[in-house]
Design an enzyme around this catalytic site. Structure first.
Site, PDB file in Angstrom:
ATOM      1  N   ASP A 179       0.839  -1.194   0.000  1.00 40.19           N
ATOM      2  CA  ASP A 179       0.000   0.000   0.000  1.00 40.19           C
ATOM      3  C   ASP A 179       0.881   1.253   0.000  1.00 40.19           C
ATOM      4  O   ASP A 179       2.118   1.166   0.045  1.00 40.19           O
ATOM      5  CB  ASP A 179      -0.913  -0.025   1.226  1.00 40.19           C
ATOM      6  CG  ASP A 179      -2.298   0.534   0.939  1.00 40.19           C
ATOM      7  OD1 ASP A 179      -2.411   1.391   0.051  1.00 40.19           O
ATOM      8  OD2 ASP A 179      -3.256   0.118   1.626  1.00 40.19           O
ATOM      9  N   ASP A 250     -10.918   1.964  -3.358  1.00 39.49           N
ATOM     10  CA  ASP A 250     -11.269   0.665  -2.785  1.00 39.49           C
ATOM     11  C   ASP A 250     -12.701   0.308  -3.159  1.00 39.49           C
ATOM     12  O   ASP A 250     -13.578   1.172  -3.249  1.00 39.49           O
ATOM     13  CB  ASP A 250     -11.212   0.721  -1.255  1.00 39.49           C
ATOM     14  CG  ASP A 250      -9.817   0.568  -0.697  1.00 39.49           C
ATOM     15  OD1 ASP A 250      -8.874   0.454  -1.488  1.00 39.49           O
ATOM     16  OD2 ASP A 250      -9.683   0.581   0.533  1.00 39.49           O
TER      17      ASP A 250
END
Length: 435
Positions: A179, A250
């Site tokens: 990430d 997301d």
């Protein structure tokens, strides 16, 4: 164990605030004692060009905890879902990589600077967990962050790239998702240059371990709203440092409303469908997780996501409770005819050939000369959708054989490819063969 969520990929760039105290030395990894190289060395790595080896010749398939469980993961959750992959036959159909997302680790590194699994959640540690997964015939995936902290404020890998890569290799990890939260931008260097340097460092560290670990890069998700030219440039270099990359927001969480889940699927489809030019076999655009089995989604909505992701040659990574998967969701995820479109050896992302606000038609060439054609009704009323053979890229022929990959029904067409009365939020997926 559940905590309020914090912004993650594509939702906030708060973690990118420039940190004046960040020095060039912070970007360099320490040099701990090297782990013994794994016997299965990563093939095809080019140290001269920095290109990551092709470890994902087909779009990865598997399971990740984040969308359904968020931080409520532990050894039992992971192993229960892994066993469900095997028990339901999904593993046999390709869903083999089990990946832990954020929150698997302790809040502090140990006295030697190493990442440590949360001893309550994972009392037997990561090496044991990986061994359990490998004994089931599955692969072991793990999460880290190239910043100072993960999105949920656990230790990031910044300053520890080689050390963490070697730790993952010792644990026999097969897949690493990195990430990009809490990345300090060096004054005068710029956000993109900083991200590129950090992801490049982790990419090199993973290669240098000698263990083949598929590398999932999240960098493009942090540039989606910085303008297309920058976003696309980040995607290009992401395809050099890793095997797949998250492009934008997301997907919705389990606790989201059914309407929000559907809106999220449509949004991720629309942005990812624009990125076909940046995908090639072995380097995959990733529009995030499959939600089949999530509360509130209809059969049509689950099937649309599965069909559209397959058309886009997207990774097929489920994020739900597989240990209690409804039969309809299991059938959607396990449809081998649809999976074959996603995993086709030609490795081409399908392109939109017709669309408006309420529909889209995609066409995808397949290895044997067939075409997959998806007719997607994103609107709220039934609609007949069609596309001409030339517009769909079909070779000229006297007629075409149409195989509906969801129902199994076979029909013929003299010219146009038609799907009649496609229900709201539904998708008809054909495999089309010229006669």
């Amino acid at each position: 164990m559940s905590r309020p969520p914090v912004p993650r990929i594509g939702r906030s760039l708060a973690g990118l605030t420039a940190v004046a105290a960040c020095s060039a030395g912070l970007l360099a990894a320490p040099a701990p004692a090297s782990a013994a190289p794994d016997p299965a060395r990563a093939p095809g790595a080019s140290r001269a060009t920095g290109t990551y080896p092709n470890l994902a010749p087909r779009p990865p398939m598997g399971w990740n905890n984040w969308s359904y469980y968020m931080c409520d993961l532990d050894e039992k959750v992971v192993l229960d879902n892994a066993r469900a992959l095997v028990r339901t036959g999904l593993a046999r159909k390709g869903y083999r990589t089990v990946t832990l997302d954020d929150c698997w680790m302790s809040r502090q590194r140990d006295t030697r600077g190493r990442l440590v699994a949360d001893p309550v959640k994972f009392p037997h540690g990561m090496a044991h967990l990986g061994k359990q997964l490998h004994e089931m015939g599955l692969k072991f995936g793990i999460y880290t962050d190239v910043g100072t902290l993960t999105c949920e404020k656990f230790p990031g890998s910044l300053g520890h790239f080689q050390q963490d890569a070697e730790q993952f290799a010792r644990w026999k990890v097969d897949y690493v998702k990195a990430d990009g939260c809490n990345v300090p931008v060096t004054p005068g260097r710029g956000k993109e240059a900083t991200f590129r340097e950090l992801y490049g460092q982790l990419s090199r560290a993973l290669r240098d371990t000698g263990r083949p670990m598929t590398f999932s890069v999240s960098a493009p998700a942090y540039f989606q709203f910085d303008g297309d030219s920058v976003w696309h440039r980040v995607i290009r270099w992401s395809s050099e440092v890793g095997n797949l990359w998250r492009g934008g927001r997301d997907i919705a969480l389990q606790k989201s409303t059914p309407a929000a889940k559907w809106a999220s699927i449509v949004y991720n489809f629309r942005y990812n469908s624009r990125l076909a030019a940046f995908q090639r076999a072995g380097r995959w655009n990733d529009p995030d997780f499959l939600l089949a089995g999530a509360a509130g989604l209809t059969r049509q909505e689950m099937q649309s996501q599965m069909s559209l992701w397959a058309m886009m040659a997207a990774p097929l990574i489920s994020s739900t409770d597989l240990s209690d998967l409804p039969a309809a969701a299991r059938k959607v995820l396990g449809n081998e005819r649809v999976i074959a479109v996603d995993q086709d050896a030609l490795g081409v992302q399908g392109r939109v050939v017709a669309q408006d606000d309420d529909f889209a038609v995609l066409s995808k060439p397949l290895k044997n000369g067939d075409r997959a054609i998806a007719l997607f009704n994103s609107g709220s009323t039934p609609r007949t959708l069609s596309v001409t053979a030339p517009a769909a890229g079909l070779a000229e022929a006297d007629s075409y054989r149409l195989h509906d990959l969801v129902t199994g029904r076979r029909t013929h067409s003299a010219k146009d490819i038609v799907a009649r009365e496609v229900p709201p939020h539904g998708t008809v997926l054909y495999r089309v063969t010229p006669n």
